[in-house]
Design an enzyme around this catalytic site. Structure first.
Site, short mmCIF file in Angstrom:
data_model
loop_
_atom_site.label_atom_id
_atom_site.label_comp_id
_atom_site.label_asym_id
_atom_site.label_seq_id
_atom_site.Cartn_x
_atom_site.Cartn_y
_atom_site.Cartn_z
N ASP A 79 -1.09 -3.00 -11.89
CA ASP A 79 -1.09 -3.83 -10.69
C ASP A 79 -0.43 -5.17 -11.08
O ASP A 79 -0.37 -5.51 -12.27
CB ASP A 79 -2.53 -4.03 -10.23
CG ASP A 79 -2.65 -5.02 -9.09
OD1 ASP A 79 -1.90 -4.89 -8.11
OD2 ASP A 79 -3.48 -5.94 -9.20
N ASP A 81 -0.66 -8.66 -8.98
CA ASP A 81 -1.43 -9.86 -8.67
C ASP A 81 -2.82 -9.81 -9.29
O ASP A 81 -3.56 -8.83 -9.11
CB ASP A 81 -1.54 -10.03 -7.15
CG ASP A 81 -0.19 -10.24 -6.50
OD1 ASP A 81 0.06 -11.35 -6.02
OD2 ASP A 81 0.63 -9.29 -6.49
#
Length: 280
Positions: A79, A81
């Site tokens: 991922d 963020d």
């Protein structure tokens, strides 16, 4: 079974005490602040005691099969963020519009799994309508920072021949730059619609939600000719759980409780490079 103990700093007395709780046969230093406790016992009671001791000592712990090595894996999927980078890009974009508290509240609820991701994305992006697109570059230049240990982790896995995938519910403006900056192999994220130099408050194309993240990991694994069990998947929010669930090793990084509870590994104190001692 091994128990890996690591922290930003470590007290050898605490290491010895926790190793004893797990009835370790021996303790092998991996580096100054990481230790492999070999031949440990694991039960719910032992895990609970180790968990409490590690929290008090600000140590991360992982029970892991001692035969597992980095060479067992071919892909690391991340991922973006609050995982590869320290910020939530959409929150920082919203700050340029004076709307960070409102957007951040929706972001947090979505990451905890309280709001369906598609709905949360639509609501947040709509609040950005009319913002000058130059705000995206300002966020990248002024606020985006890599998470602790990110570069060290990437250097090691790339040297070992693993491929890298950045799959994000964020935006291509940032993932494209991360790909070029870090030499990543694959990226997939949402496209912010821009007209006449301003954000329209919409995204275009496929929405990268939990299902799309999982499908992306599957597609990349198929392209590489590997099983999803040969992928390490890292994330922090509820929308990462589906892709983490098909991996060979799931890593929760500074994650929400719902994610930590379901992951194979939880890194709460050390950096992203904390995955390396687990597979050494």
């Amino acid at each position: 079974m091994n128990l890996i103990l690591q922290g930003l700093t470590t007290d050898r007395n605490a290491i010895d005490r926790i190793a004893a709780l797990a009835h370790a046969e021996r303790i092998v230093p991996i580096h100054a602040n990481a230790f492999r406790c070999e031949g440990v016992q694991r039960s719910d009671e032992i895990k609970a005691r180790v968990d409490a001791e590690c929290l008090a000592a600000q140590l991360d712990y992982t029970f892991i099969d001692g035969t597992r090595k980095l060479a067992d894996f071919k892909l690391v999927a991340m991922d973006m963020d609050s995982t590869l980078i320290t910020i939530e890009c959409i929150d920082e974009i919203a700050d340029m519009q004076g709307l960070k508290p409102q957007v951040a509240e929706i972001t947090e609820a979505a990451m905890r799994g309280e709001i369906e991701f598609r709905e949360s994305l639509a609501r947040r992006v709509a609040l950005l309508k009319g913002l000058d697109a130059s705000a995206l570059q300002r966020v990248y230049d002024e606020r985006l920072k890599l998470s602790l240990g990110a570069e060290k982790m990437l250097t090691a896995i790339q040297a070992a021949g693993l491929k890298t995938l950045l799959v994000s519910g964020g935006f291509t403006f940032f993932t494209d730059r991360m790909k070029a900056r870090l030499g990543l192999d694959f990226t997939h994220s949402n496209v912010l619609e821009i007209e006449n130099g301003k954000l329209t408050g919409r995204v275009t194309g496929v929405v990268v939600d939990a299902d799309e993240k999982k499908a992306t990991v599957e597609r990349v694994c198929e392209e590489l000719g590997i099983s999803t069990k040969q992928a390490i998947v890292m994330g922090d929010g509820a929308n990462d759980l589906k892709m983490m669930g098909i991996s060979g090793l799931s890593v929760a990084f500074r994650a929400k409780p719902v994610v930590r509870a379901q992951a194979d590994v939880a890194l709460n104190f050390v950096g992203l490079d904390g995955v390396l001692p687990l597979l050494s």
